[in-house]
Design an enzyme around this catalytic site. Structure first.
Site, short mmCIF file in Angstrom:
data_model
loop_
_atom_site.label_atom_id
_atom_site.label_comp_id
_atom_site.label_asym_id
_atom_site.label_seq_id
_atom_site.Cartn_x
_atom_site.Cartn_y
_atom_site.Cartn_z
N SER A 181 0.80 -1.23 0.00
CA SER A 181 0.00 0.00 0.00
C SER A 181 0.83 1.27 0.00
CB SER A 181 -0.94 0.00 1.19
OG SER A 181 -0.24 -0.19 2.40
N HIS A 209 -5.27 -3.09 -3.22
CA HIS A 209 -4.85 -2.08 -4.20
C HIS A 209 -4.70 -2.65 -5.61
CE1 HIS A 209 -4.21 0.84 -1.01
NE2 HIS A 209 -3.73 -0.17 -0.32
N LYS A 240 -11.78 1.18 -2.57
CA LYS A 240 -10.66 1.81 -3.28
C LYS A 240 -11.03 1.91 -4.77
CE LYS A 240 -7.51 0.03 0.28
NZ LYS A 240 -7.74 1.01 1.29
N1 PMP Z 1 -5.35 -3.84 3.13
C1 PMP Z 1 -4.54 -2.95 2.57
C2 PMP Z 1 -3.33 -3.43 1.85
C3 PMP Z 1 -4.84 -1.59 2.67
O1 PMP Z 1 -4.02 -0.68 2.15
C4 PMP Z 1 -6.02 -1.19 3.34
C5 PMP Z 1 -6.46 0.26 3.45
N2 PMP Z 1 -5.58 1.24 3.41
C6 PMP Z 1 -6.81 -2.15 3.92
C7 PMP Z 1 -6.47 -3.47 3.78
C8 PMP Z 1 -8.03 -1.78 4.69
O2 PMP Z 1 -9.11 -1.65 3.83
P1 PMP Z 1 -10.34 -0.73 4.23
O3 PMP Z 1 -9.91 0.66 3.94
O4 PMP Z 1 -11.45 -1.22 3.39
O5 PMP Z 1 -10.57 -0.95 5.69
#
Ligand code: PMP
Length: 392
Positions: A181, A209, A240
């Site tokens: 991320s 992502h 996302k």
């Molecule tokens: N996994 C990854 C790799 C993320 O980057 C994120 C959010 N930044 C999440 C899970 C969490 O997802 P959500 O925003 O739907 O809670």
């Protein structure tokens, strides 16, 4: 008189300030989009995860509104009590279709999915193997599972192999972000799947992502790498690239059955609101029906990658719309974000504990809603911002 004083909170906040680690909110007064209004100014938005530019799309907004009108503003209860609405099942069928998986199960966010699923797969006698740069929610889920948490160096499959070989755990679970991320690079899924096969480990891939962005149909990295049938849990988010809210895992039907009983972050929470599901269903149709969005995003990615590489940033491994502009100290990252803001670009400084100490950065994220002129203008503004920074 309060029983306990909260004076310690002031000290903690002052400490965060001193270290450049205090976080603050920056409210948007427009809808999500490639250009947003922040603090009364319109800025090119380079820090959202709305990779396909769908969050503000009129068709998603309408689908959300129609779902709310048809099914209610809230689900009213958990799925297992009275909150299992017909639209949840329809969305799960569509997600299983996208991933060509036996089944899918919705979670209220990616955080909920990662926090709750590992504990349904492993426990005290088991081990979770996790890339050190995996998302915080994966680490939290591994800790909640009470299995041994074994972290391996970023993308280091040799180290992972040694750790798997040495492990005496009853069950082994390897967990990785598909696209990382804060770095935009990808896990080597094919060799990772081979490794899991050799050591009898389950493979859990967080496609947060990658869904909508990678793969011939936008199903993510496992699709792009041709290893969909070798991933035991494919987790994806709806908030996302899909522009809505929520998350899911795509799994075999028997595993879904187990999660329905065992995943605490599924069992003990109110189901997703219909509006989020309606928007996500519409987004899935657009992922399928408008592949041009993905193609456009990839063109912009190539342009950004070339521009940042030419300026000496290490983006060679980036395969996604996420570009790490690593600046080192918190102060440099904050100063760069501020200078870019003054030049019309909304980019935020990413600091520890989100990224390792000494690697504070701008996380520049593209959307199909951007155009090439915006990318070029950003690169020019970045040059100016970098020239103003304090020394590393
Ligand atoms: N996994 C990854 C790799 C993320 O980057 C994120 C959010 N930044 C999440 C899970 C969490 O997802 P959500 O925003 O739907 O809670």
């Amino acid at each position: 008189m309060p029983l306990a004083s909260l004076d310690w909170v002031d000290r903690e906040l002052a400490d965060l300030d001193r270290k450049g680690l205090r976080r603050s909110l920056e409210p948007l007064s427009s809808a999500q989009g490639a250009v947003v209004e922040v603090g009364g100014r319109r800025l090119v938005n380079l820090c959202s995860n709305d990779y396909l530019g769908l969050a503000g799309d009129a068709r998603l907004r309408r689908a959300a509104a129609e779902a709310a009108l048809a099914h209610g503003a809230g689900a009213g209860a958990s799925r297992l009590v009275a909150g299992d609405l017909e639209i949840h099942g329809r969305l799960e069928a569509a997600l299983a279709g996208l991933h060509r998986a036996g089944a899918a199960l919705l979670f209220n966010s990616g955080y909920h999915a990662n926090a709750g699923v590992p504990a349904a797969l492993v426990g005290r006698d088991d081990a979770v193997f996790s890339d050190v740069l995996n998302h915080a929610s994966i680490v939290d889920g591994a800790l909640l599972s009470r299995a041994e948490l074994v972290r391996y160096r970023h993308l280091d499959l040799d180290e992972l192999e040694g750790l798997l070989r040495a492990s005496r755990a009853r069950r082994k679970l390897v967990v990785t972000d598909a696209v990382f991320s804060m770095d935009g690079d990808a896990a080597p899924l094919r060799p990772l799947a081979d490794l899991c096969g050799r050591h009898g480990a389950m493979l859990y891939v967080d496609e947060a992502h990658a869904v909508g962005v990678l793969g011939p149909t936008g199903a993510g990295l496992a699709e792009a790498e041709g290893v969909k049938d070798r991933v035991d849990v494919e987790m994806g988010t709806l908030g996302k690239a899909l522009g809505a809210f929520g998350a899911y895992v795509a799994v075999e039907a028997r595993l879904r059955d187990l999660l329905v009983s065992r995943a605490r972050s599924f069992v003990f929470t109110t189901a997703l609101p219909p509006a989020a599901c309606g928007a996500a269903l519409q987004a899935l149709e657009l992922v399928r029906g408008e592949p041009g969005r993905r193609a456009r995003l990839h063109r912009l990615m190539a342009r950004m990658k070339a521009g940042l590489a030419a300026r000496g940033f290490d983006v060679a491994r980036v395969v996604s719309p996420i570009f790490p502009v690593v600046l080192g100290s918190e102060a440099r990252a904050l100063a760069a974000a501020r200078a870019l803001g003054e030049r019309g670009f909304f980019v935020r400084a990413i600091r520890p504990p989100t990224v390792p100490r000494g690697t504070s950065r701008l996380r520049v994220a593209l959307s199909a809603g951007h155009d090439e002129a915006q990318v070029e203008a950003f690169l020019g503004a970045l040059d100016e911002a970098l020239a103003l920074l304090p020394a590393a």
